[in-house]
Design an enzyme around this catalytic site. Structure first.
Site, PDB file in Angstrom:
ATOM      1  N   SER A 182      21.836  34.846  62.750  1.00 37.25           N
ATOM      2  CA  SER A 182      21.722  36.041  63.585  1.00 37.25           C
ATOM      3  C   SER A 182      22.566  35.873  64.859  1.00 37.25           C
ATOM      4  O   SER A 182      23.760  35.634  64.758  1.00 37.25           O
ATOM      5  CB  SER A 182      20.245  36.326  63.890  1.00 37.25           C
ATOM      6  N   ASP A 189      20.173  43.623  55.031  1.00 39.48           N
ATOM      7  CA  ASP A 189      19.765  43.089  56.333  1.00 39.48           C
ATOM      8  C   ASP A 189      19.559  44.221  57.337  1.00 39.48           C
ATOM      9  O   ASP A 189      20.463  45.002  57.587  1.00 39.48           O
ATOM     10  CB  ASP A 189      20.828  42.124  56.859  1.00 39.48           C
ATOM     11  N   HIS A 199      16.296  39.705  56.713  1.00 37.48           N
ATOM     12  CA  HIS A 199      17.242  39.228  57.712  1.00 37.48           C
ATOM     13  C   HIS A 199      17.698  37.824  57.347  1.00 37.48           C
ATOM     14  O   HIS A 199      16.945  36.864  57.451  1.00 37.48           O
ATOM     15  CB  HIS A 199      16.568  39.242  59.083  1.00 37.48           C
TER      16      HIS A 199
END
Length: 517
Positions: free
Chosen positions: A230, A456, A486
């Site tokens: 991320s 995602d 995610h």
């Protein structure tokens, strides 16, 4: 969650999962450094203490399955990288020594799990077993970035004030609600400046990247071997831009689009979370048993929309003494969409909320906001705002947001308002933002494996291709995972994990354009 710069990758904590299960079943400070080169410092590794409140609290990490203990240390780094011989701060580190034969050890593998604002010192041991195969050839290492957790944390509001802050209406419908939202944002930002004025000018991603290069040297590695997830992909990209010749084997998973402004990122997340919600609804009604929250996917989403509208008028009991508001419910829904593993909690939470019980959605919302069951907040919200606002140059006002609302609502009827109004978080921030978007061009860097997940919500799939393009020719190697949630590696998908292991452990770069499903 009121006024994040954007939604975070905030994984459910062990405490939050335990609380949900119950409901469903009835280490440093600043100092003046001498002339010693910080690259020569020796780390004093010791047994890890229990996490600090800013790290989220809880118990010290349990031993690894083979009986080895997690070790923690504090690394000194310059407070201001423009004045490297001035004041220093302490950065908290954690590691698990490599489990394999010493002659096969590659070095350290440094993790950043995202946020920004997440504590790596607490996250790595919570999910460390997931990386057991990587530990055969690497010391697993993570850290609390500057401003986070135990690393000179940004502090803004106290726990009671945060309870009130997160109860506010983050999607105002009239002038009075807009005024209240702006006033609360100004109070939050003013508290950050008052309580953390020394650290907030120095929490940019470029600062953290320089910290990682110092870490590489202190750990004794010629190259930085890295696993970024991320926001950790943005940090990794900035590192590659600043230190392309120091990049070792690196994996970027759940990739931030480095070409977007804060507004574009928020709009992209609106589309991403709407897609995840659509997929959740379709999954529920496609099961052989009856979906308890709607007869069709459209019905599921219509009922959720009605729930949020009702909560805007009249909240329901949440986790006593707090009520489940429209904002808290929206945050709880978003949290559950981060992983398909949490969809069952979302279904149960919605079913209970329709009967007037908001506890499950409130626990999910608390997980997003960094609140534990004892009512203590980590500093993830404060750090998230501080880092994003230090990085992002644009500043938006209410008039601008109001003009953009139709576009955000088109992107997501459910999350559009929520994410549009989040753009106000940096409006009165006391530190100027650095740039419109990060520079991740890294000519001369070795191959970096860039993994995009088609489902995602928080870092939409398109960002992976744009990261590859921005890194430059012969650097980014894209792998696509056709999945939900995610990130990709922690989905346990065999194809994805084989590609990551082949590269990090044996140096085999997968073919560009590889698709896993």
């Amino acid at each position: 969650m009121p006024n994040p710069s954007r939604l975070r990758a905030a994984a459910l904590t062990v405490t939050a999962l335990t609380t949900l299960s119950v409901l469903l079943t009835g280490c440093g400070g600043g100092s003046q450094e001498d002339d010693t080169d910080l690259t020569d410092q020796k780390l004093s590794w010791k047994d890890c203490p229990a996490p600090s409140e800013a790290e989220g609290g809880g118990a010290a990490p349990s031993p690894l399955p083979d009986g080895d203990e997690w070790q923690c240390a504090t690394m000194k780094a310059p407070l201001d990288w423009d004045d490297p011989e001035g004041d220093t701060i302490g950065l908290a580190l954690i590691r698990a020594r490599a489990s394999g034969e010493a002659d096969r050890r590659i070095g350290s593998l440094v993790f950043n799990f995202g946020g920004p604002g997440g504590s790596g010192v607490t996250t790595l041991p919570a999910f460390g077993q997931d990386y057991a195969k990587l530990r055969t050839r690497y010391d697993l290492v993570s850290f609390d970035p500057r401003g986070v957790g135990r690393s000179d944390p940004v502090e803004c509001l106290d726990d009671d004030q945060l309870d009130t802050y997160f109860q506010q209406d983050a999607t105002p419908d009239d002038r009075a609600e807009r005024t209240e939202l702006v006033d609360n944002t100004e109070k939050f930002n003013a508290a950050c400046e008052k309580n953390s004025k020394e650290i907030i000018p120095h929490v940019r991603t470029t600062d953290a990247a320089r910290d990682m290069d110092l870490m590489r040297q202190v750990l004794g590695d010629e190259k930085l071997h890295y696993f970024g997830i991320s926001y950790g992909t943005e940090l990794g990209g900035v590192y590659a831009h600043l230190f392309p010749r120091h990049v070792g084997r690196a994996v970027f998973d759940a990739v931030v689009d480095p070409t977007q402004t804060a507004e574009q990122s928020s709009l992209g997340q609106a589309k991403g979370f709407q897609l995840a919600l659509d997929n959740f609804a379709e999954d529920c009604v496609s099961k052989t048993e009856e979906c308890p929250i709607g007869d069709t996917a459209d019905d599921v989403e219509a009922r959720i929309a009605r729930l949020l509208k009702d909560l805007d008028r009249k909240p329901i009991p949440g986790v006593f003494p707090r009520e489940l508001t429209q904002t808290a419910a929206t945050g709880g829904i978003a949290q559950a969409l981060y992983s398909k593993d949490f969809w069952e909690y979302l279904t149960e939470g919605l079913e209970q909320a329709y009967d007037g019980d908001g506890r499950v959605l409130m626990v999910l919302s608390d997980a997003l906001n960094g609140r534990n069951e004892d009512g203590q907040y980590s500093n993830i919200t404060a750090a998230n705002v501080a880092i994003n606002c230090a990085d992002d140059k644009p500043r938006y006002d209410t008039a601008y947001v109001e003009r953009k609302l139709p576009e955000f609502r088109d992107a997501s009827p459910l999350f559009g308002d929520y994410l549009a109004w989040s753009m106000l978080s940096c409006t009165d921030w006391p530190v100027a933002g650095a740039a419109d978007h990060p520079d991740v061009s890294a000519p001369g860097a070795p191959p970096i494996l860039v993994i995009g997940n088609t489902g995602d919500p928080a870092t939409p799939y398109e960002g992976a291709g744009r990261m590859v393009d921005a890194l430059g020719k012969d650097v980014g190697v894209e792998l696509t995972y056709k999945g939900q949630g995610h990130g990709a590696y922690d989905s346990k998908n065999r194809c994805v994990q084989d590609a990551v292991h082949g590269y990090l452990l044996d140096g085999r770069v997968p073919a560009a354009g590889t698709v896993c499903s």
